[in-house]
Design an enzyme around this catalytic site. Structure first.
Site, PDB file in Angstrom:
ATOM      1  N   LYS A 202      49.211  79.970  62.526  1.00  0.00           N
ATOM      2  CA  LYS A 202      49.088  81.174  61.688  1.00  0.00           C
ATOM      3  C   LYS A 202      48.320  82.210  62.472  1.00  0.00           C
ATOM      4  O   LYS A 202      47.250  81.928  63.025  1.00  0.00           O
ATOM      5  CB  LYS A 202      48.317  80.832  60.397  1.00  0.00           C
ATOM      6  CG  LYS A 202      48.184  82.011  59.448  1.00  0.00           C
ATOM      7  CD  LYS A 202      49.423  82.192  58.607  1.00  0.00           C
ATOM      8  CE  LYS A 202      49.524  83.567  57.956  1.00  0.00           C
ATOM      9  NZ  LYS A 202      50.121  84.605  58.840  1.00  0.00           N
TER      10      LYS A 202
ATOM     11  N   LYS B 274      38.661  80.696  63.370  1.00  0.00           N
ATOM     12  CA  LYS B 274      38.648  81.597  62.209  1.00  0.00           C
ATOM     13  C   LYS B 274      39.400  80.960  61.043  1.00  0.00           C
ATOM     14  O   LYS B 274      38.906  80.902  59.923  1.00  0.00           O
ATOM     15  CB  LYS B 274      39.318  82.926  62.599  1.00  0.00           C
ATOM     16  CG  LYS B 274      39.349  83.952  61.504  1.00  0.00           C
ATOM     17  CD  LYS B 274      40.329  85.082  61.791  1.00  0.00           C
ATOM     18  CE  LYS B 274      40.059  85.764  63.121  1.00  0.00           C
ATOM     19  NZ  LYS B 274      40.781  87.059  63.215  1.00  0.00           N
TER      20      LYS B 274
ATOM     21  N   ASN C 147      44.213  99.603  59.984  1.00  0.00           N
ATOM     22  CA  ASN C 147      44.167  98.825  58.741  1.00  0.00           C
ATOM     23  C   ASN C 147      42.763  98.302  58.439  1.00  0.00           C
ATOM     24  O   ASN C 147      42.263  98.448  57.319  1.00  0.00           O
ATOM     25  CB  ASN C 147      45.170  97.670  58.828  1.00  0.00           C
ATOM     26  CG  ASN C 147      45.061  96.746  57.644  1.00  0.00           C
ATOM     27  OD1 ASN C 147      44.390  95.720  57.706  1.00  0.00           O
ATOM     28  ND2 ASN C 147      45.673  97.117  56.525  1.00  0.00           N
TER      29      ASN C 147
ATOM     30  N   GLY D 105      50.615  90.703  60.621  1.00  0.00           N
ATOM     31  CA  GLY D 105      50.282  91.932  61.336  1.00  0.00           C
ATOM     32  C   GLY D 105      49.070  91.804  62.241  1.00  0.00           C
ATOM     33  O   GLY D 105      48.308  90.840  62.177  1.00  0.00           O
ATOM     34  N   ASP D 106      48.933  92.759  63.125  1.00  0.00           N
ATOM     35  CA  ASP D 106      47.748  92.947  63.961  1.00  0.00           C
ATOM     36  C   ASP D 106      47.874  94.382  64.488  1.00  0.00           C
ATOM     37  O   ASP D 106      48.620  95.178  63.916  1.00  0.00           O
ATOM     38  CB  ASP D 106      47.688  91.911  65.098  1.00  0.00           C
ATOM     39  CG  ASP D 106      46.321  91.869  65.790  1.00  0.00           C
ATOM     40  OD1 ASP D 106      45.377  91.328  65.212  1.00  0.00           O
ATOM     41  OD2 ASP D 106      46.190  92.422  66.910  1.00  0.00           O
TER      42      ASP D 106
ATOM     43  N   SER E 214      46.317  86.047  53.799  1.00  0.00           N
ATOM     44  CA  SER E 214      47.653  85.642  54.279  1.00  0.00           C
ATOM     45  C   SER E 214      47.971  84.221  53.810  1.00  0.00           C
ATOM     46  O   SER E 214      49.091  83.929  53.385  1.00  0.00           O
ATOM     47  CB  SER E 214      47.718  85.686  55.808  1.00  0.00           C
ATOM     48  OG  SER E 214      48.006  86.990  56.276  1.00  0.00           O
TER      49      SER E 214
ATOM     50  N   THR F 137      41.280  92.400  55.108  1.00  0.00           N
ATOM     51  CA  THR F 137      40.389  92.245  56.265  1.00  0.00           C
ATOM     52  C   THR F 137      39.174  93.156  56.139  1.00  0.00           C
ATOM     53  O   THR F 137      38.024  92.724  56.316  1.00  0.00           O
ATOM     54  CB  THR F 137      41.140  92.522  57.581  1.00  0.00           C
ATOM     55  OG1 THR F 137      42.367  91.798  57.577  1.00  0.00           O
ATOM     56  CG2 THR F 137      40.303  92.097  58.772  1.00  0.00           C
TER      57      THR F 137
ATOM     58  N   LYS G  50      49.114  83.205  67.785  1.00  0.00           N
ATOM     59  CA  LYS G  50      49.128  84.671  67.944  1.00  0.00           C
ATOM     60  C   LYS G  50      50.351  85.028  68.770  1.00  0.00           C
ATOM     61  O   LYS G  50      50.818  84.221  69.569  1.00  0.00           O
ATOM     62  CB  LYS G  50      47.876  85.140  68.695  1.00  0.00           C
ATOM     63  CG  LYS G  50      47.552  86.600  68.486  1.00  0.00           C
ATOM     64  CD  LYS G  50      46.765  86.786  67.207  1.00  0.00           C
ATOM     65  CE  LYS G  50      46.516  88.221  66.862  1.00  0.00           C
ATOM     66  NZ  LYS G  50      45.538  88.342  65.756  1.00  0.00           N
TER      67      LYS G  50
ATOM     68  N   GLN H  10      41.688  82.471  66.770  1.00  0.00           N
ATOM     69  CA  GLN H  10      42.326  82.251  65.469  1.00  0.00           C
ATOM     70  C   GLN H  10      42.161  80.805  64.985  1.00  0.00           C
ATOM     71  O   GLN H  10      42.062  80.554  63.785  1.00  0.00           O
ATOM     72  CB  GLN H  10      43.814  82.622  65.579  1.00  0.00           C
ATOM     73  CG  GLN H  10      44.484  82.933  64.262  1.00  0.00           C
ATOM     74  CD  GLN H  10      44.237  84.364  63.782  1.00  0.00           C
ATOM     75  OE1 GLN H  10      44.316  85.307  64.559  1.00  0.00           O
ATOM     76  NE2 GLN H  10      43.931  84.528  62.513  1.00  0.00           N
TER      77      GLN H  10
HETATM   78  P1  NDP Z   1      45.752  98.995  63.685  1.00  0.00           P
HETATM   79  O1  NDP Z   1      46.869  99.086  64.640  1.00  0.00           O
HETATM   80  O2  NDP Z   1      45.995  99.262  62.246  1.00  0.00           O
HETATM   81  O3  NDP Z   1      44.551  99.931  64.135  1.00  0.00           O
HETATM   82  C1  NDP Z   1      43.947  99.783  65.368  1.00  0.00           C
HETATM   83  C2  NDP Z   1      42.914 100.879  65.554  1.00  0.00           C
HETATM   84  O4  NDP Z   1      42.163 100.624  66.732  1.00  0.00           O
HETATM   85  C3  NDP Z   1      43.551 102.247  65.742  1.00  0.00           C
HETATM   86  O5  NDP Z   1      42.668 103.230  65.265  1.00  0.00           O
HETATM   87  C4  NDP Z   1      43.689 102.327  67.254  1.00  0.00           C
HETATM   88  O6  NDP Z   1      43.758 103.643  67.771  1.00  0.00           O
HETATM   89  C5  NDP Z   1      42.434 101.633  67.721  1.00  0.00           C
HETATM   90  N1  NDP Z   1      42.695 100.985  69.026  1.00  0.00           N
HETATM   91  C6  NDP Z   1      43.579 100.011  69.285  1.00  0.00           C
HETATM   92  N2  NDP Z   1      43.579  99.688  70.589  1.00  0.00           N
HETATM   93  C7  NDP Z   1      42.684 100.490  71.154  1.00  0.00           C
HETATM   94  C8  NDP Z   1      42.225 100.630  72.474  1.00  0.00           C
HETATM   95  N3  NDP Z   1      42.717  99.882  73.483  1.00  0.00           N
HETATM   96  N4  NDP Z   1      41.266 101.558  72.705  1.00  0.00           N
HETATM   97  C9  NDP Z   1      40.766 102.310  71.684  1.00  0.00           C
HETATM   98  N5  NDP Z   1      41.171 102.220  70.409  1.00  0.00           N
HETATM   99  C10 NDP Z   1      42.104 101.323  70.151  1.00  0.00           C
HETATM  100  O7  NDP Z   1      45.148  97.522  63.862  1.00  0.00           O
HETATM  101  P2  NDP Z   1      44.203  96.689  62.880  1.00  0.00           P
HETATM  102  O8  NDP Z   1      43.296  97.590  62.149  1.00  0.00           O
HETATM  103  O9  NDP Z   1      45.059  95.742  62.142  1.00  0.00           O
HETATM  104  O10 NDP Z   1      43.377  95.822  63.941  1.00  0.00           O
HETATM  105  C11 NDP Z   1      42.112  96.256  64.474  1.00  0.00           C
HETATM  106  C12 NDP Z   1      41.373  95.055  65.016  1.00  0.00           C
HETATM  107  O11 NDP Z   1      41.145  94.114  63.954  1.00  0.00           O
HETATM  108  C13 NDP Z   1      42.083  94.246  66.100  1.00  0.00           C
HETATM  109  O12 NDP Z   1      41.110  93.696  66.981  1.00  0.00           O
HETATM  110  C14 NDP Z   1      42.750  93.127  65.323  1.00  0.00           C
HETATM  111  O13 NDP Z   1      42.999  92.003  66.146  1.00  0.00           O
HETATM  112  C15 NDP Z   1      41.657  92.829  64.307  1.00  0.00           C
HETATM  113  N6  NDP Z   1      42.053  92.144  63.087  1.00  0.00           N
HETATM  114  C16 NDP Z   1      43.071  92.592  62.303  1.00  0.00           C
HETATM  115  C17 NDP Z   1      43.387  91.945  61.135  1.00  0.00           C
HETATM  116  C18 NDP Z   1      44.445  92.432  60.207  1.00  0.00           C
HETATM  117  O14 NDP Z   1      44.619  91.824  59.157  1.00  0.00           O
HETATM  118  N7  NDP Z   1      45.135  93.511  60.506  1.00  0.00           N
HETATM  119  C19 NDP Z   1      42.687  90.714  60.736  1.00  0.00           C
HETATM  120  C20 NDP Z   1      41.563  90.372  61.588  1.00  0.00           C
HETATM  121  C21 NDP Z   1      41.296  91.060  62.718  1.00  0.00           C
HETATM  122  P3  NDP Z   1      45.175 104.226  68.268  1.00  0.00           P
HETATM  123  O15 NDP Z   1      46.016 104.359  67.037  1.00  0.00           O
HETATM  124  O16 NDP Z   1      44.852 105.521  68.925  1.00  0.00           O
HETATM  125  O17 NDP Z   1      45.732 103.208  69.233  1.00  0.00           O
HETATM  126  O1  2IT Z   2      43.352  88.526  63.698  1.00  0.00           O
HETATM  127  C1  2IT Z   2      43.775  88.186  62.569  1.00  0.00           C
HETATM  128  O2  2IT Z   2      43.181  87.345  61.882  1.00  0.00           O
HETATM  129  C2  2IT Z   2      44.986  88.836  62.059  1.00  0.00           C
HETATM  130  N1  2IT Z   2      45.528  89.710  62.721  1.00  0.00           N
HETATM  131  C3  2IT Z   2      45.572  88.405  60.737  1.00  0.00           C
HETATM  132  C4  2IT Z   2      46.419  87.182  60.913  1.00  0.00           C
HETATM  133  C5  2IT Z   2      47.201  86.756  59.696  1.00  0.00           C
HETATM  134  O3  2IT Z   2      47.957  85.788  59.855  1.00  0.00           O
HETATM  135  O4  2IT Z   2      47.085  87.357  58.627  1.00  0.00           O
END
Ligand code: NDP
Ligand code: 2IT
Length: 443
Positions: A89, A113, A239, A164-165, A375, A208, A125, A110
């Site tokens: 997952k 977590k 997100n 998603g990620d 999830s 999240t 992943k 993961q």
């Molecule tokens: P999104 O794509 O929704 O948003 C990512 C954000 O981070 C955007 O504002 C983006 O800016 C910025 N960003 C991404 N890469 C870079 C980079 N290399 N340098 C600077 N800014 C960057 O992703 P999420 O919000 O889903 O994910 C954010 C983090 O949270 C990640 O580390 C992800 O692995 C983690 N995460 C996500 C979960 C989820 O459920 N979605 C769960 C747990 C962890 P820009 O648009 O300009 O690229």
């Molecule tokens: O980093 C993470 O935990 C996620 N991007 C969410 C993974 C999931 O299966 O919901």
């Protein structure tokens, strides 16, 4: 050299080209030595040597046609890291920086977590170096359909359930799900983060970010404090960042900053989350647009969020975005809590410094586990073909985050490191997986 040091040294030698993976694995290995001391049988069973190698890695080409008629080729991956406690997952990352090292680090994180959530999910992943930014909806669909045409052979509701990620949101999950259903002719919970009319769970979008703030709330409560009146700096505007900002604001904090990869905004009156949602979720535009709607706010190109004075820092963008200099700036400004919304956003020297300084540091594998936890609740709802209410899911999320905080705190205490949530989260997450692996023999 003790057991964890030996395995860490072997990994460093073997994977010189995978710095993020070696960093993530090194942090876990350093943290779990107390658990290894208590369980000499783990070394005899080569448990760590097995744990650091993915059960399976799938790599494939992803050909698609862009709007000008040109054939494009991206690289697709799925890391099926560990299935000791449940089906693989974890999310799918779509970003030009994606490579094997980054996905192995994310898949490895993961495992622990997912274990911490208390739910039956293994670690995985995947993703691609495809960049959705600036692409038309048709181009994104063409990529997603091609990606799923190969991925569908390897995943399944009881095998491996992606989500998603970075770069993968509701739009991408829709295109991926449509193609899976079309090829396999089955309607199952093979992906999470689905739309609400086709099998998605209420509160998954928020989970999240909300979970991160619930985790911080539990931490503050343990010290007799609350979020009310706290100044919060957030990085990212995706997100995780958006729903962390929404919940923190709702609980009485003032969110001062948000950012994207081009720059950052500071709003002294508190970030207006609806403005950010419109920019990011509706218009897919840059955060610089924010100041047009909020004249008191300022926009600056580049990085800078961690230089703003705050009580609580929530890095919610990407890995290694908060370095030692940033950590020093936060401490100098009186920050008391750093809680990771992103995966490994804090560099190792910065993490060590924050812990030394007595900052309450919440590692992502504990504090951002709310997303994958919901999830797993989406998987449960799909299996029983029922949908729970928002309050039911949100209530379970709150309880899960409270349990993670308690389990990590208790494990830290047991290891003689009270308050060290890095040790506590890693040990608690690891022990459950280790127990399952020991029971299942040499596999
Ligand atoms: P999104 O794509 O929704 O948003 C990512 C954000 O981070 C955007 O504002 C983006 O800016 C910025 N960003 C991404 N890469 C870079 C980079 N290399 N340098 C600077 N800014 C960057 O992703 P999420 O919000 O889903 O994910 C954010 C983090 O949270 C990640 O580390 C992800 O692995 C983690 N995460 C996500 C979960 C989820 O459920 N979605 C769960 C747990 C962890 P820009 O648009 O300009 O690229
Ligand atoms: O980093 C993470 O935990 C996620 N991007 C969410 C993974 C999931 O299966 O919901």
């Amino acid at each position: 050299m003790n057991y964890s040091e030996r395995v860490k040294a072997e990994l460093k030698d073997r994977y010189t080209d995978q710095p993020e993976f070696v960093q993530a694995a090194g942090e876990v290995l350093d943290a779990i030595q107390p658990a290894l001391d208590a369980h000499p049988e783990f070394e005899k069973a080569a448990l760590l040597e097995r744990l650091v190698e993915p059960e399976r890695i799938v790599m494939f080409r992803v050909p698609w046609v862009d709007d000008s008629g040109k054939v494009q080729v991206n690289r697709g991956y799925r890391i099926e890291f560990n299935s000791a406690i449940g089906p693989y997952k974890g999310g799918l990352r779509l970003h030009p920086s994606v490579n094997l090292s980054i996905l192995k680090f994310l898949g490895f994180e993961q495992i622990f977590k997912n274990s911490l959530t208390g739910l039956p999910i293994g670690g995985g992943k995947g993703g691609s170096d495809f960049d959705p930014k600036g692409k038309s909806d048709r181009e994104v669909m063409a990529f997603c359909q091609s990606f799923m045409t190969e991925l569908c052979r390897h995943i399944g509701a009881d095998t491996d359930v992606p989500a998603g990620d970075i770069g993968t949101g509701a739009r991408e999950i829709g295109f991926l799900f449509g193609q899976y259903k079309r090829i396999r002719n089955e309607y199952t919970g093979v992906l999470t983060g689905k739309g609400l009319t086709w099998g998605g769970s209420l509160a998954r979008t928020e989970a999240t970010g909300y979970g991160l703030v619930y985790f911080v709330q539990n931490l503050l409560e343990s010290k007799g404090d609350t979020l009310s009146g706290k100044r919060v700096c957030i990085s990212g505007a995706g997100n995780v960042a958006i729903y962390a900002a929404q919940k923190a604001t709702e609980l009485g904090a003032t969110v001062l900053t948000m950012s994207d990869s081009t720059g950052w905004v500071m709003d002294p009156d508190g970030i207006d989350v609806d403005v950010v949602k419109d920019i990011k979720e509706v218009r897919r535009a840059r955060i610089s647009e924010y100041v047009k709607a909020r004249p008191n706010a300022t926009y600056t190109d580049g990085r800078g969020v961690w230089g703003v004075k705050c009580d609580i820092a929530l890095p919610c963008a990407t890995q290694n975005e908060l370095d030692l200099d940033d950590a020093k700036a936060l401490v100098a400004n009186g920050t008391k809590v750093v809680a990771e919304g992103a995966n490994m956003p804090t560099t190792r020297p910065a993490t060590d410094f924050l812990l030394e300084q007595g900052i309450s540091f919440c590692p992502g594998k504990a504090s951002n586990a709310g997303g994958v936890a919901v999830s797993a609740l989406e998987m449960s709802q799909n299996s029983e073909r029922l949908s729970w209410t928002f309050d039911e899911v949100d209530g379970k999320l709150k309880q899960i985050m409270a349990d993670i905080f308690k389990n990590a705190s208790d494990a830290a205490e047991k290891c003689g490191k009270p308050g060290n949530l890095v040790v506590g989260a890693n040990v608690a997450g690891f022990l459950k997986v280790a127990d399952a692996m020991m029971a299942q023999g040499i596999v």
